[in-house]
Design a protein around this motif. Structure first.
Motif, PDB file in Angstrom:
ATOM      1  N   VAL A 124       6.609  -5.361  10.223  1.00 19.79           N
ATOM      2  CA  VAL A 124       7.629  -5.577   9.200  1.00 19.79           C
ATOM      3  C   VAL A 124       7.707  -7.054   8.842  1.00 19.79           C
ATOM      4  N   GLY A 166       3.329  -9.935   4.876  1.00 19.84           N
ATOM      5  CA  GLY A 166       3.165  -9.681   3.445  1.00 19.84           C
ATOM      6  C   GLY A 166       1.882  -8.992   3.082  1.00 19.84           C
ATOM      7  N   GLU A 173       1.135  -0.276  -0.443  1.00 22.42           N
ATOM      8  CA  GLU A 173       2.535  -0.644  -0.638  1.00 22.42           C
ATOM      9  C   GLU A 173       3.390   0.575  -0.915  1.00 22.42           C
ATOM     10  N   LYS A 206       6.938  -3.046  -1.010  1.00 17.70           N
ATOM     11  CA  LYS A 206       6.674  -3.707   0.286  1.00 17.70           C
ATOM     12  C   LYS A 206       5.321  -3.259   0.831  1.00 17.70           C
TER      13      LYS A 206
END
Ligand code: ADP
Ligand code: MG
Length: 318
Positions: free
Chosen positions: A255, A258, A288, A292
């Protein structure tokens, strides 16, 4: 927003086209009805704007039974796009688009501005196209006009019955992109019938798979890919595709970490065969969800999973 409660349709010849359907379509949702031919998709769609009467049950729109709406008001507030191009041949493109706004007594200026705005939205120069007749447009352009005509009076709901199935693959792709853009910009509630799972996975917020007049599964594209409820769904999702699950290929990222630099980013609903194509050019791909990064797919890991899959007797294509 649109709610089906125990809705059945029995045609006069005895065919039970839809059997006790319970379904809720949310406001602003891109909702797909999918299933084999004869599964009841068109019947379900046409019951929403009362082109077909229900035999049993209720359909509610915004908390009001459709039978309690004035039928004209109901139809004008629901755009409808058919598979076959259904423009009026003797009217110009502008006149075709203006039909419902005129029924609603919009002023001439407002109608003209709306026609131009919509033509621009789908890449047709108003100066060049507004005064043409439908026969002076290509099939793809006519279908594009069919779509904006349904949008003309700014309806809350749009019903589309296999609107792209007569188009060549290239126009179809372009249309799908247009629809996603329209949905993103205008936030309409769209109920869209198709029998093409790739199209459903690409466009749908949620998908409802029907068979023999009944719902087999309702869920997001992700749920269809990861949790098919039975073999029928699995086969339907798997046709034209690897039956490898994208999740099997993904290595989750911690988490907060990127996107990988200089690589392709895909979503979870990307078909596996498309993913493999990307892996031919990229060592790694980022996956993604909702903006995210949730994981990576490396070429090395994908090769491993694929070779295991083949060893176990899986077939890569149908
Ligand atoms: P789909 O759009 O999924 O192909 P339909 O809703 O058109 O399915 O049809 C569902 C079933 O109802 C099919 O068995 C079809 O043959 C039957 N059906 C459709 N329209 C009529 C009609 N007007 N009269 C009798 N049977 C019909
Ligand atoms: Mg149909």
């Amino acid at each position: 927003m649109i709610r089906f409660e125990q809705v059945s349709k029995k045609y006069p010849n005895g065919t039970f086209a839809v059997k006790s359907l319970d379904l809720e379509i949310k406001k602003g949702e891109f909702f797909i009805l999918i299933g084999p031919s004869g599964s009841g998709k068109t019947t379900t769609l046409k019951m929403i704007n009362r082109l077909i009467d229900l035999s049993k049950g209720w359909v509610w729109i915004n908390g009001k039974k459709i039978s309690d709406y004035d039928i004209n008001e109901l139809r004008w507030n629901i755009g409808y796009v058919l598979q076959q191009i259904a423009l009026f041949p003797h009217m110009t493109i502008a006149e075709n688009i203006a039909v419902v706004p005129e029924l609603k007594n919009w002023s001439k200026e407002k109608v003209a501005a709306r026609v131009d705005e919509l033509l621009k939205m789908v890449g047709l120069d108003p100066k060049e196209y507004r005064n043409r007749k439908p026969s002076e447009l290509s099939g793809g352009q006519q279908q594009r006009v069919g779509v904006i005509r349904a949008l003309a009076a700014d309806p809350e709901i749009i019903l589309m019955d296999e609107p792209f199935s007569a188009l060549d693959p290239f126009s179809r792709e372009k249309f799908q992109a247009d629809m996603l853009e329209i949905q993103r910009k205008l936030k309409k509630t769209i109920v869209f019938v198709t029998h093409d799972m790739q199209e459903a996975l690409k466009l749908g917020d949620r998908i409802c798979l029907m068979k023999d007049g009944e719902i087999v599964q309702v869920g997001t594209p992700h749920e269809f890919l990861t949790n098919p409820v039975n073999d029928f769904v699995r086969e339907f999702v798997g046709s034209r595709k690897l039956s490898i699950n994208l999740n099997e290929l993904i290595t989750p990222v911690p988490v907060g970490e990127g996107f990988l630099p200089d690589t392709k980013t895909i979503s979870l609903s990307t078909p596996v065969d498309e993913v493999l194509e990307h892996l031919a050019s990229f060592e790694q791909i980022t996956v993604e969800e909702n903006g995210k990064a949730i994981g990576n797919i490396s070429r090395q890991n994908a090769m491993k999973v694929m070779s295991r899959y083949l060893r176990e007797g899986g077939q890569i294509h149908e």
